[in-house]
Design a protein around this motif. Structure first.
Motif, short mmCIF file in Angstrom:
data_model
loop_
_atom_site.label_atom_id
_atom_site.label_comp_id
_atom_site.label_asym_id
_atom_site.label_seq_id
_atom_site.Cartn_x
_atom_site.Cartn_y
_atom_site.Cartn_z
N MET A 127 86.10 -33.59 29.40
CA MET A 127 86.20 -32.72 28.24
C MET A 127 85.00 -31.79 28.14
SD MET A 127 87.18 -33.74 24.33
CE MET A 127 85.58 -34.31 23.74
N HIS A 128 85.26 -30.55 27.76
CA HIS A 128 84.22 -29.54 27.62
C HIS A 128 84.34 -28.88 26.25
CE1 HIS A 128 83.29 -29.96 31.90
NE2 HIS A 128 84.61 -29.95 32.09
N VAL A 129 83.19 -28.63 25.64
CA VAL A 129 83.12 -28.04 24.31
C VAL A 129 83.01 -26.52 24.43
CG1 VAL A 129 81.85 -27.98 22.13
CG2 VAL A 129 81.98 -30.12 23.46
N ILE A 130 83.81 -25.80 23.64
CA ILE A 130 83.80 -24.34 23.66
C ILE A 130 83.69 -23.84 22.22
CG2 ILE A 130 85.07 -22.25 24.26
CD1 ILE A 130 86.46 -23.84 26.45
N GLY A 131 82.75 -22.97 21.95
CA GLY A 131 82.59 -22.41 20.61
C GLY A 131 83.75 -21.50 20.26
N THR A 132 84.08 -21.45 18.98
CA THR A 132 85.21 -20.62 18.56
C THR A 132 84.96 -19.15 18.83
OG1 THR A 132 84.31 -20.55 16.31
CG2 THR A 132 85.94 -22.26 16.79
N GLN A 133 83.69 -18.73 18.83
CA GLN A 133 83.37 -17.33 19.10
C GLN A 133 83.29 -17.05 20.61
OE1 GLN A 133 83.33 -15.15 16.57
NE2 GLN A 133 83.82 -16.94 15.30
N ASP A 134 83.12 -18.11 21.39
CA ASP A 134 83.00 -17.93 22.84
C ASP A 134 84.35 -17.61 23.48
OD1 ASP A 134 80.29 -18.44 22.66
OD2 ASP A 134 80.57 -20.61 22.97
N ASP A 135 85.42 -18.11 22.90
CA ASP A 135 86.77 -17.83 23.40
C ASP A 135 87.70 -17.74 22.20
OD1 ASP A 135 89.25 -17.70 24.65
OD2 ASP A 135 88.66 -19.04 26.29
N ALA A 136 87.70 -16.57 21.57
CA ALA A 136 88.47 -16.38 20.34
C ALA A 136 89.97 -16.55 20.57
CB ALA A 136 88.17 -15.01 19.74
N ALA A 137 90.45 -16.12 21.74
CA ALA A 137 91.88 -16.22 22.04
C ALA A 137 92.29 -17.68 22.14
CB ALA A 137 92.20 -15.48 23.33
N LEU A 138 91.48 -18.50 22.80
CA LEU A 138 91.80 -19.92 22.92
C LEU A 138 91.72 -20.59 21.55
CD1 LEU A 138 92.36 -22.44 24.63
CD2 LEU A 138 89.89 -22.68 24.95
N VAL A 151 87.85 -25.28 11.50
CA VAL A 151 87.72 -25.56 12.94
C VAL A 151 86.28 -25.21 13.35
CG1 VAL A 151 88.50 -24.96 15.25
CG2 VAL A 151 90.14 -25.08 13.36
N GLU A 152 85.55 -26.21 13.82
CA GLU A 152 84.15 -26.00 14.19
C GLU A 152 83.99 -25.58 15.65
OE1 GLU A 152 81.63 -28.71 11.11
OE2 GLU A 152 82.07 -29.60 13.06
N ARG A 153 84.90 -26.05 16.50
CA ARG A 153 84.84 -25.75 17.93
C ARG A 153 86.19 -26.12 18.53
NH1 ARG A 153 82.35 -29.91 16.32
NH2 ARG A 153 80.44 -28.73 15.99
N VAL A 154 86.39 -25.81 19.78
CA VAL A 154 87.60 -26.25 20.47
C VAL A 154 87.19 -27.09 21.68
CG1 VAL A 154 89.02 -24.34 19.67
CG2 VAL A 154 87.76 -24.12 21.82
N MET A 155 88.08 -27.98 22.06
CA MET A 155 87.82 -28.89 23.19
C MET A 155 88.86 -28.66 24.27
SD MET A 155 85.20 -30.56 22.02
CE MET A 155 84.45 -31.56 20.72
N LEU A 156 88.39 -28.57 25.50
CA LEU A 156 89.28 -28.47 26.65
C LEU A 156 89.15 -29.74 27.48
CD1 LEU A 156 89.18 -24.90 28.25
CD2 LEU A 156 91.03 -25.98 26.97
N ILE A 157 90.28 -30.31 27.87
CA ILE A 157 90.29 -31.54 28.66
C ILE A 157 91.03 -31.29 29.97
CG2 ILE A 157 91.04 -33.95 28.76
CD1 ILE A 157 90.97 -33.96 25.69
N LYS A 158 90.34 -31.51 31.07
CA LYS A 158 90.97 -31.46 32.39
C LYS A 158 91.48 -32.86 32.71
CE LYS A 158 90.54 -27.16 33.56
NZ LYS A 158 91.76 -26.33 33.76
N VAL A 159 92.77 -32.99 32.85
CA VAL A 159 93.39 -34.30 33.06
C VAL A 159 93.15 -34.76 34.50
CG1 VAL A 159 95.56 -35.59 33.07
CG2 VAL A 159 95.13 -33.85 31.31
N GLU A 160 92.58 -35.94 34.64
CA GLU A 160 92.36 -36.53 35.96
C GLU A 160 93.47 -37.53 36.32
OE1 GLU A 160 90.09 -35.73 38.11
OE2 GLU A 160 88.86 -34.40 36.85
N ALA A 161 94.02 -38.21 35.31
CA ALA A 161 95.06 -39.21 35.56
C ALA A 161 95.66 -39.65 34.24
CB ALA A 161 94.50 -40.42 36.31
N PHE A 162 96.85 -40.24 34.31
CA PHE A 162 97.46 -40.81 33.10
C PHE A 162 98.27 -42.03 33.51
CE2 PHE A 162 100.69 -37.87 34.67
CZ PHE A 162 101.86 -38.62 34.57
#
Length: 248
Positions: A127-138, A151-162
């Protein structure tokens, strides 16, 4: 390695315990063949879209695990593509333990539970933290305009397995749609307790309707493919519908 979740989860220490407990030979079969359980498929995507909560585990820089509950509108954990998830980080109690943990170790684990249907999905990722101003579209894509929380920030998760869990020991629960059918008859919980003698007959009749609705829905819908796979992996075959009761 065939099963990506097993590749990560089955360490030498885990395999040693499996050997001792007699399950190693069964799980060893997951380690051959073509790779599975890494790109999210249609069943996983549909399941995620229906969830309104999940648990997320992270690890601090001193090695302590931390588990946090996250909730929001149904589908707030969005599937951006078959290996990427994202969600808006709504303002909470402002401890920021998960946010701080992933700053030093991006590895996380998610647990998503569908209690009425006794299904459970585990996801490993980074998981990686991204500021709302750093990627407004996301941020706009992950924000719900009708959800009253900042909303304070957005989180992106790269799935490794499930991996899908078997349904053993998952407490069944009534879905919200059925609870809404009950509420006009039962009233508030406090009112129900206060006027228990007067309301008990109505509550019992409503409970029976709920049981009937739930059982009919399950017979009509039938087991989903993930649930069927889950039964097979743990050696369980369940053909009876779980009958639920409401506390009086």
């Amino acid at each position: 390695m065939a099963h990506k979740f097993a590749e990560i989860g089955f360490t030498d220490a885990v395999k040693s315990v499996q050997q001792t407990m007699g399950s190693r030979s069964a799980y060893a079969r997951r380690e051959v063949g073509s790779d599975i359980n890494r790109p999210l498929g249609p069943d996983e995507i549909k399941f995620l879209a229906e969830r309104d909560s999940f648990y997320i585990a992270s690890v601090s820089e001193i090695g302590w695990p931390y588990v946090q509950f996250r909730g929001g509108p149904a589908g707030f954990l969005r599937v951006l593509d078959e290996q990427t998830l994202g969600f808006a980080d709504f303002r909470g109690n402002r401890l920021y333990i998960t946010t701080g943990n992933v700053a030093t170790d991006s590895r996380i684990s998610l647990l998503l539970i569908d209690s009425p249907n006794r299904r459970r999905l585990k996801i490993l990722g980074r998981m990686h933290v991204i500021g709302t101003q750093d990627d407004a579209a996301l941020a706009a894509r992950l924000t719900f305009a009708d959800y009253a929380s900042a909303v304070e920030r957005v989180m992106l998760i790269k799935v490794e397995a499930f991996d899908w869990n078997c349904p053993q020991h998952i407490p069944p629960a009534l879905p919200k749609t059925i609870l809404r059918q009950v509420s006009p008859l039962t009233g508030s919980v406090d009112g129900c307790r206060t006027n228990r003698r007067h309301r008990s007959a109505d509550i019992r009749r409503s409970s029976l309707r709920c049981r009937s609705s739930l059982c009919t829905a399950r017979r009509t819908r039938g087991p989903s493919r993930p649930a069927a796979n889950c039964f097979r992996h743990c050696g369980l075959v369940r053909q009876d519908a779980q009958v639920l009761s409401l506390p009086l």
